[in-house]
Write a protein that holds these residues in place. Structure first.
Motif, mmCIF file in Angstrom:
data_model
loop_
_atom_site.group_PDB
_atom_site.id
_atom_site.type_symbol
_atom_site.label_atom_id
_atom_site.label_comp_id
_atom_site.label_asym_id
_atom_site.label_seq_id
_atom_site.Cartn_x
_atom_site.Cartn_y
_atom_site.Cartn_z
ATOM 1 N N ILE A 60 14.272 9.346 13.300
ATOM 2 C CA ILE A 60 14.227 9.180 11.847
ATOM 3 C C ILE A 60 14.986 7.916 11.455
ATOM 4 O O ILE A 60 16.182 7.798 11.733
ATOM 5 N N PRO A 61 14.303 6.937 10.832
ATOM 6 C CA PRO A 61 15.000 5.721 10.395
ATOM 7 C C PRO A 61 15.876 6.000 9.178
ATOM 8 O O PRO A 61 15.792 7.064 8.558
ATOM 9 N N GLN A 62 16.700 5.051 8.831
ATOM 10 C CA GLN A 62 17.606 5.214 7.689
ATOM 11 C C GLN A 62 16.908 4.970 6.354
ATOM 12 O O GLN A 62 17.448 5.323 5.311
ATOM 13 N N VAL A 63 15.717 4.385 6.395
ATOM 14 C CA VAL A 63 15.005 4.040 5.160
ATOM 15 C C VAL A 63 13.547 4.479 5.261
ATOM 16 O O VAL A 63 13.032 4.730 6.360
ATOM 17 N N ASP A 64 12.880 4.577 4.110
ATOM 18 C CA ASP A 64 11.452 4.897 4.087
ATOM 19 C C ASP A 64 10.642 3.701 4.593
ATOM 20 O O ASP A 64 11.134 2.576 4.674
ATOM 21 N N ALA A 65 9.387 3.977 4.888
ATOM 22 C CA ALA A 65 8.463 2.936 5.325
ATOM 23 C C ALA A 65 7.379 2.738 4.263
ATOM 24 O O ALA A 65 7.261 3.523 3.313
ATOM 25 N N ALA A 66 6.599 1.702 4.428
ATOM 26 C CA ALA A 66 5.463 1.440 3.537
ATOM 27 C C ALA A 66 4.471 0.568 4.282
ATOM 28 O O ALA A 66 4.799 -0.050 5.300
ATOM 29 N N VAL A 67 3.260 0.534 3.774
ATOM 30 C CA VAL A 67 2.204 -0.254 4.398
ATOM 31 C C VAL A 67 2.096 -1.613 3.702
ATOM 32 O O VAL A 67 1.962 -1.686 2.480
ATOM 33 N N LEU A 68 2.161 -2.665 4.494
ATOM 34 C CA LEU A 68 1.914 -4.024 4.017
ATOM 35 C C LEU A 68 0.527 -4.426 4.492
ATOM 36 O O LEU A 68 0.236 -4.382 5.686
ATOM 37 N N ARG A 69 -0.329 -4.822 3.549
ATOM 38 C CA ARG A 69 -1.717 -5.193 3.871
ATOM 39 C C ARG A 69 -1.892 -6.701 3.748
ATOM 40 O O ARG A 69 -1.628 -7.289 2.706
ATOM 41 N N LEU A 70 -2.304 -7.319 4.830
ATOM 42 C CA LEU A 70 -2.661 -8.736 4.824
ATOM 43 C C LEU A 70 -4.174 -8.841 4.867
ATOM 44 O O LEU A 70 -4.822 -8.181 5.687
ATOM 45 N N ARG A 71 -4.746 -9.665 4.007
ATOM 46 C CA ARG A 71 -6.202 -9.873 4.004
ATOM 47 C C ARG A 71 -6.494 -11.372 3.967
ATOM 48 O O ARG A 71 -6.059 -12.066 3.050
ATOM 49 N N ARG A 72 -7.224 -11.832 4.958
ATOM 50 C CA ARG A 72 -7.629 -13.242 4.948
ATOM 51 C C ARG A 72 -8.811 -13.411 4.004
ATOM 52 O O ARG A 72 -9.795 -12.682 4.083
ATOM 53 N N ARG A 73 -8.693 -14.356 3.104
ATOM 54 C CA ARG A 73 -9.764 -14.592 2.132
ATOM 55 C C ARG A 73 -11.007 -15.119 2.843
ATOM 56 O O ARG A 73 -10.913 -15.997 3.708
ATOM 57 N N GLU A 74 -12.163 -14.600 2.472
ATOM 58 C CA GLU A 74 -13.407 -15.112 3.046
ATOM 59 C C GLU A 74 -13.619 -16.566 2.652
ATOM 60 O O GLU A 74 -14.141 -17.365 3.428
ATOM 61 N N GLN A 75 -13.211 -16.894 1.437
ATOM 62 C CA GLN A 75 -13.322 -18.268 0.956
ATOM 63 C C GLN A 75 -11.944 -18.724 0.487
ATOM 64 O O GLN A 75 -11.452 -18.254 -0.540
ATOM 65 N N PRO A 76 -11.259 -19.615 1.224
ATOM 66 C CA PRO A 76 -9.941 -20.091 0.793
ATOM 67 C C PRO A 76 -9.990 -20.700 -0.598
ATOM 68 O O PRO A 76 -11.025 -21.234 -1.025
ATOM 69 N N LEU A 77 -8.874 -20.629 -1.300
ATOM 70 C CA LEU A 77 -8.802 -21.153 -2.664
ATOM 71 C C LEU A 77 -8.630 -22.669 -2.691
ATOM 72 O O LEU A 77 -8.772 -23.287 -3.745
ATOM 73 N N ASP B 222 0.856 -1.193 0.000
ATOM 74 C CA ASP B 222 0.000 0.000 0.000
ATOM 75 C C ASP B 222 0.890 1.241 0.000
ATOM 76 O O ASP B 222 2.000 1.213 -0.503
ATOM 77 N N VAL B 223 0.434 2.321 0.606
ATOM 78 C CA VAL B 223 1.084 3.618 0.530
ATOM 79 C C VAL B 223 2.517 3.584 1.089
ATOM 80 O O VAL B 223 2.820 2.877 2.039
ATOM 81 N N ARG B 224 3.380 4.380 0.488
ATOM 82 C CA ARG B 224 4.755 4.543 0.958
ATOM 83 C C ARG B 224 4.836 5.786 1.836
ATOM 84 O O ARG B 224 4.185 6.799 1.553
ATOM 85 N N VAL B 225 5.622 5.731 2.917
ATOM 86 C CA VAL B 225 5.732 6.833 3.871
ATOM 87 C C VAL B 225 7.206 7.242 3.996
ATOM 88 O O VAL B 225 8.052 6.394 4.319
ATOM 89 N N HIS B 226 7.492 8.516 3.757
ATOM 90 C CA HIS B 226 8.874 9.000 3.804
ATOM 91 C C HIS B 226 9.419 8.915 5.222
ATOM 92 O O HIS B 226 8.709 9.121 6.199
#
Length: 265
Positions: free
Chosen positions: A180-197, A169-173
């Motif tokens: 202040i960290p040495q690197v940028d951050a970003a959003v990792l989105r986990l979504r559990r499937r309502e119906q497994p494959l 998802d979105v990247r955060v400076h």
């Protein structure tokens, strides 16, 4: 200007935050955007991991039904308890989330997580049967790696694919944080499937299949699979899945793994 704690090296100091890998979000619009991206409803139970000084906590309370906040730093856990002492919708615990049993009811995770604990926290989320989703602000490289944004996929991402998706998802400076960290951050989105494959029985076989495929016995995935299945069958399955016979295991996307497994099963 640093706080008195920062100057003395006491509880809550910059040195302590470094030990805990804490980089606090300082940008309110980014905090709001992160909470909005989580898609929280008024009925949701939210687990916040490492709330720190509470930048996300108030926004979560504005959207969720209840919030369980787990903070490893005793100083910040006490501050949050005091701030929300009169609000029964939030429960703050001084604890390491990795030592906590997940809720037994459906819940979502929203957190600016310690970079050094990212892998452990992702595994904790994936192991929680009642987790519906997780919105994790973490190191950009880490988020890109697990979302397959480099054109490579980890064994963990491939293994979980039939039941859980991982998306960038979105990247955060990095300048939106303190320290202040040495690197940028970003959003990792986990979504559990309502119906497994796959069915529960198929999932067991799929997990074994992925484990064997990543063992690296043959140099490429096809070569590895030929250690356990006839070459013509492997060739036909790879063709069906769109996998070149010399393609390295890490370059094969989760959806192609699934097609390959079903073809060989």
């Amino acid at each position: 200007m640093r706080s008195r704690d920062d100057r003395t090296g006491g509880i809550g100091s910059g040195s302590i935050r470094k030990q805990l890998s804490q980089n606090f979000l300082t940008d309110i619009p980014v905090a709001r955007r992160l909470v909005r991206a989580a898609g929280i409803s008024a009925d949701d139970l939210v687990v916040e991991i490492g709330p720190g000084d509470g930048m996300l906590t108030g926004h979560l309370l504005n959207n969720a039904h209840r919030v369980l906040a787990y903070e490893k730093d005793r100083h910040y856990a006490a501050k949050l308890r005091a701030r929300y002492a009169s609000d029964r919708r939030i429960h703050v615990r001084h604890a390491d989330i990795r030592e906590i049993t997940p809720p037994r009811e459906p819940f979502t995770v929203v957190a600016n997580i310690p970079f050094a604990a990212s892998t452990d926290i992702v595994r904790w989320c994936l192991a929680a049967p009642k987790l519906t989703s997780a919105t994790l602000l973490t190191q950009c490289e880490f988020a890109r790696k697990y979302a397959g944004d480099y054109g490579r996929w980890t064994k963990l991402t491939v293994t979980q694919w039939p039941t859980v998706t991982m998306e960038l998802d979105v990247r955060v400076h990095r300048y939106h944080f303190h320290l202040i960290p040495q690197v940028d951050a970003a959003v990792l989105r986990l979504r559990r499937r309502e119906q497994p494959l796959l069915t529960r029985q198929e999932l067991h076989g799929y997990h074994q299949f992925v484990e064997f495929g990543f063992s690296g016995l043959g140099g490429s995935l096809a070569a590895t699979l030929r250690q356990a299945a006839p070459a013509p069958k492997v060739r036909a399955a790879c063709t069906m899945a769109g996998i070149a016979l010399d393609e390295p295991v890490g370059l094969i996307s989760p959806d192609r793994w699934l097609t390959l497994y079903q073809a060989l099963s």
